[in-house]
Design a protein around this motif. Structure first.
Motif, PDB file in Angstrom:
ATOM      1  N   ASP A 281       0.908  -1.429   0.036  1.00 51.84           N
ATOM      2  CA  ASP A 281      -0.027  -0.038  -0.259  1.00 51.84           C
ATOM      3  C   ASP A 281       0.908   1.279  -0.042  1.00 51.84           C
ATOM      4  O   ASP A 281       0.327   2.248  -0.121  1.00 51.84           O
TER       5      ASP A 281
ATOM      6  N   VAL B 250      -1.307  -5.835  -9.458  1.00 46.46           N
ATOM      7  CA  VAL B 250      -2.654  -5.923 -10.097  1.00 46.46           C
ATOM      8  C   VAL B 250      -3.665  -5.657  -9.165  1.00 46.46           C
ATOM      9  O   VAL B 250      -3.306  -5.459  -7.883  1.00 46.46           O
ATOM     10  N   VAL B 251      -4.760  -5.299  -9.533  1.00 42.53           N
ATOM     11  CA  VAL B 251      -5.819  -4.946  -8.752  1.00 42.53           C
ATOM     12  C   VAL B 251      -6.282  -5.967  -7.513  1.00 42.53           C
ATOM     13  O   VAL B 251      -6.234  -7.164  -8.018  1.00 42.53           O
ATOM     14  N   GLY B 252      -6.371  -5.438  -6.455  1.00 42.21           N
ATOM     15  CA  GLY B 252      -6.619  -6.453  -5.526  1.00 42.21           C
ATOM     16  C   GLY B 252      -5.447  -6.704  -4.554  1.00 42.21           C
ATOM     17  O   GLY B 252      -5.526  -7.565  -3.648  1.00 42.21           O
TER      18      GLY B 252
ATOM     19  N   PRO C 236      -2.749  -0.913  -4.692  1.00 42.45           N
ATOM     20  CA  PRO C 236      -3.630   0.188  -4.898  1.00 42.45           C
ATOM     21  C   PRO C 236      -4.178   0.259  -6.510  1.00 42.45           C
ATOM     22  O   PRO C 236      -3.123   0.156  -7.342  1.00 42.45           O
ATOM     23  N   ASP C 237      -5.282   0.417  -6.693  1.00 40.30           N
ATOM     24  CA  ASP C 237      -5.728   0.478  -8.191  1.00 40.30           C
ATOM     25  C   ASP C 237      -4.825   1.739  -9.021  1.00 40.30           C
ATOM     26  O   ASP C 237      -4.542   1.203 -10.287  1.00 40.30           O
ATOM     27  N   GLY C 238      -4.228   2.618  -8.333  1.00 42.94           N
ATOM     28  CA  GLY C 238      -3.756   3.716  -9.217  1.00 42.94           C
ATOM     29  C   GLY C 238      -2.455   3.307  -9.582  1.00 42.94           C
ATOM     30  O   GLY C 238      -1.883   3.701 -10.553  1.00 42.94           O
TER      31      GLY C 238
ATOM     32  N   ALA D 116      -1.687  -0.260 -10.124  1.00 42.48           N
ATOM     33  CA  ALA D 116      -1.972  -1.795 -10.518  1.00 42.48           C
ATOM     34  C   ALA D 116      -1.831  -1.541 -12.046  1.00 42.48           C
ATOM     35  O   ALA D 116      -2.472  -0.882 -12.926  1.00 42.48           O
TER      36      ALA D 116
ATOM     37  N   ASP E  64      -3.289  -3.516 -14.236  1.00 41.98           N
ATOM     38  CA  ASP E  64      -4.277  -3.872 -15.018  1.00 41.98           C
ATOM     39  C   ASP E  64      -5.662  -3.089 -14.712  1.00 41.98           C
ATOM     40  O   ASP E  64      -6.690  -3.334 -15.087  1.00 41.98           O
ATOM     41  N   SER E  65      -5.383  -1.809 -14.099  1.00 46.54           N
ATOM     42  CA  SER E  65      -6.440  -1.050 -13.761  1.00 46.54           C
ATOM     43  C   SER E  65      -6.810   0.052 -14.710  1.00 46.54           C
ATOM     44  O   SER E  65      -8.028   0.650 -14.823  1.00 46.54           O
TER      45      SER E  65
ATOM     46  N   GLU F  58      -5.588   2.950 -14.525  1.00 42.41           N
ATOM     47  CA  GLU F  58      -5.330   4.280 -13.859  1.00 42.41           C
ATOM     48  C   GLU F  58      -3.785   4.336 -13.870  1.00 42.41           C
ATOM     49  O   GLU F  58      -3.255   5.490 -13.638  1.00 42.41           O
ATOM     50  N   ALA F  59      -2.803   3.335 -13.934  1.00 37.13           N
ATOM     51  CA  ALA F  59      -1.534   3.035 -13.580  1.00 37.13           C
ATOM     52  C   ALA F  59      -0.703   4.177 -14.361  1.00 37.13           C
ATOM     53  O   ALA F  59       0.172   4.708 -13.893  1.00 37.13           O
TER      54      ALA F  59
END
Length: 140
Positions: free
Chosen positions: A89, A117-119, A122-124, A126, A128-129, A131-132
């Motif tokens: 995180d 990866v997502v999960g 953090p999504d930002g 990841a 595969d999101s 957002e990265a």
């Protein structure tokens, strides 16, 4: 006398046997204190497949196996004890490149990789999101 496995090492063993719950494995990783070697003022990591892998170990025996392969001579290997959640995180997002967590990499049939990866991260950050890439290069 063999040391008892940590809860995370047990979850990894279950997953590698094909009987574990991936969500329980990720949860256990997040709750576990991992021993992360330090070098040059930072955490020891390796790059492979376009990902920077922070290397963490479930106990001193697993860290010792790694140190025998990577430490210089008879010098002790310095390390930090970090919660898995803090690594994925806080540390991973600060690296400004795709990064994940590699656990017990010197333990034959006992390693596990937690990719970016997502999960897991953090999504930002990841990969595969979606957002990265948008968030990269903004002082992370």
């Amino acid at each position: 006398m063999e040391q008892a496995r940590t809860a995370l090492a047990e979850r990894i063993a279950e997953q590698r046997r094909g009987v574990g719950d991936p969500r329980a494995l990720v949860g256990e990783m997040r709750r576990s204190v991992l021993l992360v070697p330090t070098a040059g003022g930072g955490l020891w990591s390796a790059r492979s497949g376009g990902v920077r892998w922070i290397c963490g170990f479930t106990d001193e025996a697993a860290l010792t196996r790694f140190a025998l392969l990577h430490a210089s001579g008879d010098q002790p290997m310095d390390y930090a004890a970090l919660l898995g959640a803090r690594i994925v995180d806080e540390v991973v997002p600060s690296l400004d490149e795709p990064a994940g967590l590699a656990v017990d990499i010197a333990t034959e049939d006992g390693s596990m990789f937690f990719p970016p990866v997502v999960g897991i991260v953090p999504d930002g950050v990841a990969v595969d999101s979606g957002e990265a890439e948008e968030g990269r290069g903004h002082g992370r």
